[in-house]
Design a protein around this motif. Structure first.
Motif, PDB file in Angstrom:
ATOM      1  N   GLY A 131      35.080  16.157  33.866  1.00  0.00           N
ATOM      2  CA  GLY A 131      34.299  15.669  34.993  1.00  0.00           C
ATOM      3  C   GLY A 131      35.126  15.408  36.231  1.00  0.00           C
ATOM      4  N   ASP A 132      36.324  15.974  36.294  1.00  0.00           N
ATOM      5  CA  ASP A 132      37.250  15.716  37.397  1.00  0.00           C
ATOM      6  C   ASP A 132      37.100  16.751  38.502  1.00  0.00           C
ATOM      7  N   LEU A 133      37.801  16.489  39.614  1.00  0.00           N
ATOM      8  CA  LEU A 133      37.691  17.351  40.785  1.00  0.00           C
ATOM      9  C   LEU A 133      38.283  18.741  40.530  1.00  0.00           C
ATOM     10  N   ILE A 134      39.355  18.832  39.770  1.00  0.00           N
ATOM     11  CA  ILE A 134      39.938  20.146  39.467  1.00  0.00           C
ATOM     12  C   ILE A 134      38.927  21.007  38.724  1.00  0.00           C
ATOM     13  N   SER A 135      38.234  20.425  37.770  1.00  0.00           N
ATOM     14  CA  SER A 135      37.205  21.182  37.045  1.00  0.00           C
ATOM     15  C   SER A 135      36.107  21.635  37.996  1.00  0.00           C
ATOM     16  N   ALA A 136      35.736  20.774  38.924  1.00  0.00           N
ATOM     17  CA  ALA A 136      34.700  21.135  39.894  1.00  0.00           C
ATOM     18  C   ALA A 136      35.160  22.266  40.799  1.00  0.00           C
ATOM     19  N   LEU A 137      36.438  22.239  41.196  1.00  0.00           N
ATOM     20  CA  LEU A 137      36.961  23.313  42.046  1.00  0.00           C
ATOM     21  C   LEU A 137      37.035  24.633  41.287  1.00  0.00           C
ATOM     22  N   ILE A 138      37.328  24.565  39.992  1.00  0.00           N
ATOM     23  CA  ILE A 138      37.335  25.790  39.175  1.00  0.00           C
ATOM     24  C   ILE A 138      35.937  26.389  39.135  1.00  0.00           C
ATOM     25  N   GLN A 139      34.943  25.557  38.957  1.00  0.00           N
ATOM     26  CA  GLN A 139      33.570  26.047  38.935  1.00  0.00           C
ATOM     27  C   GLN A 139      33.203  26.668  40.271  1.00  0.00           C
ATOM     28  N   ALA A 140      33.676  26.056  41.361  1.00  0.00           N
ATOM     29  CA  ALA A 140      33.421  26.624  42.683  1.00  0.00           C
ATOM     30  C   ALA A 140      34.138  27.963  42.840  1.00  0.00           C
ATOM     31  N   GLN A 141      35.313  28.068  42.226  1.00  0.00           N
ATOM     32  CA  GLN A 141      36.085  29.309  42.309  1.00  0.00           C
ATOM     33  C   GLN A 141      35.322  30.473  41.698  1.00  0.00           C
ATOM     34  N   GLU A 142      34.495  30.159  40.730  1.00  0.00           N
ATOM     35  CA  GLU A 142      33.758  31.219  40.042  1.00  0.00           C
ATOM     36  C   GLU A 142      32.395  31.473  40.686  1.00  0.00           C
ATOM     37  N   GLY A 143      32.058  30.728  41.749  1.00  0.00           N
ATOM     38  CA  GLY A 143      30.782  30.896  42.429  1.00  0.00           C
ATOM     39  C   GLY A 143      30.920  31.741  43.674  1.00  0.00           C
ATOM     40  N   ALA A 144      29.932  31.600  44.551  1.00  0.00           N
ATOM     41  CA  ALA A 144      29.909  32.427  45.760  1.00  0.00           C
ATOM     42  C   ALA A 144      31.030  32.054  46.721  1.00  0.00           C
ATOM     43  N   ASP A 145      31.320  30.751  46.831  1.00  0.00           N
ATOM     44  CA  ASP A 145      32.376  30.289  47.723  1.00  0.00           C
ATOM     45  C   ASP A 145      33.684  30.194  46.950  1.00  0.00           C
ATOM     46  N   ALA A 146      34.260  31.334  46.652  1.00  0.00           N
ATOM     47  CA  ALA A 146      35.419  31.351  45.761  1.00  0.00           C
ATOM     48  C   ALA A 146      36.644  30.723  46.407  1.00  0.00           C
ATOM     49  N   LEU A 147      37.359  29.962  45.592  1.00  0.00           N
ATOM     50  CA  LEU A 147      38.668  29.441  45.961  1.00  0.00           C
ATOM     51  C   LEU A 147      39.717  30.232  45.190  1.00  0.00           C
ATOM     52  N   SER A 148      40.750  30.685  45.884  1.00  0.00           N
ATOM     53  CA  SER A 148      41.856  31.298  45.158  1.00  0.00           C
ATOM     54  C   SER A 148      42.619  30.200  44.425  1.00  0.00           C
ATOM     55  N   GLU A 149      43.415  30.595  43.442  1.00  0.00           N
ATOM     56  CA  GLU A 149      44.191  29.581  42.734  1.00  0.00           C
ATOM     57  C   GLU A 149      45.160  28.886  43.684  1.00  0.00           C
ATOM     58  N   GLN A 150      45.740  29.628  44.616  1.00  0.00           N
ATOM     59  CA  GLN A 150      46.655  29.000  45.573  1.00  0.00           C
ATOM     60  C   GLN A 150      45.923  27.975  46.431  1.00  0.00           C
ATOM     61  N   GLU A 151      44.710  28.297  46.851  1.00  0.00           N
ATOM     62  CA  GLU A 151      43.925  27.339  47.635  1.00  0.00           C
ATOM     63  C   GLU A 151      43.626  26.092  46.816  1.00  0.00           C
ATOM     64  N   MET A 152      43.354  26.271  45.523  1.00  0.00           N
ATOM     65  CA  MET A 152      43.124  25.118  44.661  1.00  0.00           C
ATOM     66  C   MET A 152      44.369  24.245  44.556  1.00  0.00           C
ATOM     67  N   VAL A 153      45.510  24.879  44.347  1.00  0.00           N
ATOM     68  CA  VAL A 153      46.763  24.134  44.239  1.00  0.00           C
ATOM     69  C   VAL A 153      47.049  23.400  45.546  1.00  0.00           C
ATOM     70  N   SER A 154      46.938  24.099  46.664  1.00  0.00           N
ATOM     71  CA  SER A 154      47.230  23.484  47.962  1.00  0.00           C
ATOM     72  C   SER A 154      46.263  22.353  48.286  1.00  0.00           C
TER      73      SER A 154
END
Length: 404
Positions: free
Chosen positions: A214-237
């Motif tokens: 239920g954390d923010l990293i998990s939420a960002l991963i889910q967003a990465q797999e959706g329409a507004d994709a985040l690259s892994e580097q963007e997630m790390v940064s």
């Protein structure tokens, strides 16, 4: 003596008290070129506020120009891990990338989401203050100011408690590169911290991808797999920025704020007599009176004119937040600490598209931290005058020794 002679960000005396130099700049040279850093200093509130919102300026220029086109040298290749990490963070992005990432991350910082954290922040603040009381005192920064925001951000990101001791040193080394003309040693430490922190987060992302929580990293991963994709580097940064920005300002506001209260005993007594009534305006005033982020830099993407000074494309502007927050043209009696100040549109959190995303969380942490100390340690007193850390841009104390 030139107008900028008193502006010496490498001087310990200036870092301890930059406000006389700011007053001289506002009066005689509100927009002036500072040769040692190659920046245009802007010191008046009206100008700083307007330039934060001016789209002819940007936190980066690489979305529009190459380094050569902009008249700048490319970063040292040896510093690449730091720049890769920093350049993909929300604070240094422009255009559609900034909008996309901010929209995703802002979902974690809505007023309702932040208010939901209040019980956790209250509990953590209370435990830290109780520890200070049990010890009879100590370094207020190490005992309370630092661990509270680190714990909150780590909780949001899902960083295991056993690993949280790693975060503050990494953050301190990375933010050392934000100072003016950093040394090669500072750059080396920033590169090492950037590499280690990035590797740690990539491993954590792999774990959360395999077992979401239920954390923010998990939420960002889910967003990465959706329409507004985040690259892994963007997630790390993004995660690094949330930690760095999410606690550096809070730590320094807490330390600087208590040092301000100890130097203004009448205002401290006033606050102790009416904690519930005064605390909201007191937090805002402490952020204004001794601003933790003294300078915010932007690149000039098109020629502009400010107070008759023509600033060309390719130049860098240094917006002096600490000066703007003491401008008598905007704040009545600005050098006086007034914990009940009602008209207080300080720019400590910035303005425009880069306005601090975590401002509601910072306000919550500060209110709970100051509140716990005021209520549980009413006899809190200073042991000796503190010393300032050498950094100017991100300005804070080395320590703040207290007794209870």
């Amino acid at each position: 003596m030139t107008t900028t002679a008193k502006f010496d960000p490498w001087s310990a005396a200036f870092v301890a008290h930059p406000y006389d130099a700011y007053a001289e700049l506002r009066e005689h040279a509100p927009v002036t070129y500072f040769e040692p850093t190659g920046q245009w200093l802007v010191s008046r509130y009206e100008d700083v506020s307007a330039l934060l919102r001016d789209r002819r300026l940007g936190r980066t220029y690489t979305h529009r120009f190459t380094h050569e086109e902009f008249g700048r040298s490319a970063p040292d290749p040896a510093h690449e891990p730091f720049h890769t990490l920093n350049d993909h963070g929300l604070l240094d992005l422009e255009g559609p990338d900034h909008t996309r990432i901010r929209r995703l991350v802002s979902k974690a910082f809505t007023p309702r989401m932040v208010e939901g954290l209040r019980p956790t922040v209250q509990r953590l603040a209370g435990e830290l203050v109780d520890g200070l009381l049990a010890a009879g005192g100590g370094d207020l920064i190490a005992a309370v100011a630092e661990p509270l925001p680190v714990a909150v951000i780590a909780e949001m990101l899902g960083v295991p408690e056993a690993d949280r001791h790693l975060l503050r040193p990494w953050s301190a080394d990375i933010t050392g590169m934000f100072e003016l003309n950093p040394t090669e040693e500072a750059a080396r430490r920033a590169v090492t911290a950037s590499t280690e922190f990035s590797e740690y987060l990539r491993a954590l992302i792999r774990e959360r991808r395999a077992a979401p929580g239920g954390d923010l990293i998990s939420a960002l991963i889910q967003a990465q797999e959706g329409a507004d994709a985040l690259s892994e580097q963007e997630m790390v940064s993004t995660c690094v920025l949330l930690l760095n920005a999410g606690h550096e300002a809070t730590v320094n506001t807490t330390g600087n704020g208590w040092w301000a209260l100890f130097r203004n005993p009448d205002e401290l007594a006033r606050l102790r007599a009416d904690v519930d009534g005064l605390l909201p305006t007191a937090v805002e005033e402490l952020m204004r009176w001794d601003t933790p982020l003294q300078m915010f830099e932007r690149w000039v993407l098109e020629d502009i004119e400010v107070r008759g000074a023509t600033i060309p494309r390719g130049a860098e502007i240094a917006l002096l937040f600490g000066s703007a927050n003491r401008d008598p043209a905007r704040f009545a009696d600005p050098d006086r600490l007034d914990l009940g100040r009602a008209d207080n549109p300080h720019i400590t959190f910035g303005a425009g598209i880069h306005f601090c995303l975590g401002a509601p969380l910072a306000r919550l942490e500060l209110s709970e931290s100051f509140g716990a100390l005021l209520r549980r340690a009413p006899g809190l007193r200073l042991v000796r005058d503190p010393e300032w850390r050498p950094g100017y841009v991100i300005r804070g104390l080395q320590e703040l020794p207290v007794e209870v």
